[in-house]
Design a protein around this motif. Sequence first.
Motif, PDB file in Angstrom:
ATOM      1  N   ASP A   1       0.834  -1.209   0.000  1.00  0.00           N
ATOM      2  CA  ASP A   1       0.000   0.000   0.000  1.00  0.00           C
ATOM      3  C   ASP A   1       0.868   1.258   0.000  1.00  0.00           C
ATOM      4  O   ASP A   1       0.548   2.240  -0.678  1.00  0.00           O
ATOM      5  N   ALA A   2       1.953   1.242   0.769  1.00  0.00           N
ATOM      6  CA  ALA A   2       2.848   2.400   0.824  1.00  0.00           C
ATOM      7  C   ALA A   2       3.483   2.655  -0.534  1.00  0.00           C
ATOM      8  O   ALA A   2       3.599   3.808  -0.979  1.00  0.00           O
ATOM      9  N   ALA A   3       3.900   1.590  -1.210  1.00  0.00           N
ATOM     10  CA  ALA A   3       4.468   1.744  -2.553  1.00  0.00           C
ATOM     11  C   ALA A   3       3.430   2.317  -3.509  1.00  0.00           C
ATOM     12  O   ALA A   3       3.743   3.180  -4.347  1.00  0.00           O
ATOM     13  N   HIS A   4       2.208   1.854  -3.398  1.00  0.00           N
ATOM     14  CA  HIS A   4       1.123   2.339  -4.258  1.00  0.00           C
ATOM     15  C   HIS A   4       0.855   3.824  -4.012  1.00  0.00           C
ATOM     16  O   HIS A   4       0.695   4.606  -4.962  1.00  0.00           O
ATOM     17  N   ARG A   5       0.829   4.231  -2.736  1.00  0.00           N
ATOM     18  CA  ARG A   5       0.627   5.651  -2.418  1.00  0.00           C
ATOM     19  C   ARG A   5       1.779   6.506  -2.937  1.00  0.00           C
ATOM     20  O   ARG A   5       1.570   7.616  -3.451  1.00  0.00           O
ATOM     21  N   THR A   6       2.989   5.991  -2.785  1.00  0.00           N
ATOM     22  CA  THR A   6       4.152   6.732  -3.268  1.00  0.00           C
ATOM     23  C   THR A   6       4.071   6.933  -4.773  1.00  0.00           C
ATOM     24  O   THR A   6       4.368   8.014  -5.289  1.00  0.00           O
ATOM     25  N   ASP A   7       3.688   5.888  -5.485  1.00  0.00           N
ATOM     26  CA  ASP A   7       3.502   5.987  -6.932  1.00  0.00           C
ATOM     27  C   ASP A   7       2.516   7.102  -7.268  1.00  0.00           C
ATOM     28  O   ASP A   7       2.745   7.900  -8.186  1.00  0.00           O
ATOM     29  N   GLN A   8       1.432   7.188  -6.517  1.00  0.00           N
ATOM     30  CA  GLN A   8       0.419   8.215  -6.773  1.00  0.00           C
ATOM     31  C   GLN A   8       0.962   9.609  -6.483  1.00  0.00           C
ATOM     32  O   GLN A   8       0.711  10.560  -7.244  1.00  0.00           O
ATOM     33  N   MET A   9       1.731   9.739  -5.402  1.00  0.00           N
ATOM     34  CA  MET A   9       2.295  11.050  -5.068  1.00  0.00           C
ATOM     35  C   MET A   9       3.297  11.516  -6.118  1.00  0.00           C
ATOM     36  O   MET A   9       3.343  12.695  -6.477  1.00  0.00           O
ATOM     37  N   ILE A  10       4.100  10.587  -6.623  1.00  0.00           N
ATOM     38  CA  ILE A  10       5.054  10.938  -7.676  1.00  0.00           C
ATOM     39  C   ILE A  10       4.311  11.298  -8.953  1.00  0.00           C
ATOM     40  O   ILE A  10       4.682  12.234  -9.666  1.00  0.00           O
TER      41      ILE A  10
END
Length: 381
Positions: free
Chosen positions: A255-264
């Motif tokens: 989930d953290a990786a997915h959120r990071t992808d969205q923020m980038i």
Amino acid sequence: MKLKFLGIAAAFMISSASVAADKATETVVLITIDGLRWQELFTGVDRAFFDQKDYIAYKKTHGDFKKKYWRKTGDERRRVMMPFFWDTVGKEGQLYGNRAKGSIGNITNQFHFSYPGYSEILTGFADDARITSNDKIPNPNRTILEWLNGKPAHKGKVAAFGSWDVFPYIVNESRSGVPVNAGFEAYDESVSPRVKELNKLQEQIPSPWDTVRLDAFTMGFAREAMAKEKLDLVYIAMGETDDFAHDGHYDLYVDAAHRTDQMISDLWVWFQSDKRYSGKTTMIITTDHGRGSESLEAWKSHGRFKYRKEDGAEAISSYKGDTEIWMAVIGPDTPAVGEVSGGPVVTLSQIAATTARFLGYDYKGDHAGKKAGAPIKEMMK
């Protein structure tokens, strides 16, 4: 002879000017995602770690997690987990490190954990004699951030933002003059009203860890800083992935990786709408180390360590896979190759010189006996 010499000099200056004119990049944003394995980036969620029988909270949400991230093929799984990497970088930029396709990314430091990894990224070399722990010790080596900030044309145009509270020491904020906002530090509220809101929320929303804040604040402060004025080099260090992994929570790691992808993704979209950054910004994204890959217990960990064998002899071991890293790049000077198959072996030690080259400089480092890794020329036109 004098006229001939002047002619050669003039030709050289014209050539240099044409090279500079061909380069579109004016800003480089370097982003790290702590401890994110190449396996998840290139194939999505890993079935080997999908069912965590010893993690009770995970059982309650496993159905939703599976529905969100599980697909039949690795290509489908990676896209649903990190859509920006595959819908945008995978089409307009480059991705290195899929070892299943012969693309190899490695660290060069011998410790396989964060401070040595980040120092290698930012200085261009491993300092195995002095950078040996994650302790809050000021980095004796100059980073690419300090190096660029020392140039009059870029003075005050370099900044760093990190979720981990050790980054002011890694960058050596006090010596370098590069402002570093990290850990639970509030940011300058004169930058924007949004910063005031973020500072208040950071006080109100607890982090699961005592040394790492939530990544939304790190990215939020970085965004506000770049919105206030044009910056030339920005370092953003995201941390949630590594800490959720150490806690053994595979679902929260994903989930953290997915959120990071969205923020980038949001950051990249904003760049395209801002005339100071649109068509002039290159993003380099990587990680500081890999993780163990042989079991759920090993997946939680990374690092090279000493132990004693049954006969009393001292030995050194590490977690298989924790030296394996990946890289991604997107920007106006990068050929749209997408996922790289084969190609050069890339290392964290090449990031600093690659960053400098995008900005039009040759960075070799200035440390006795230490030479920075060479720029990754394949990333550039």
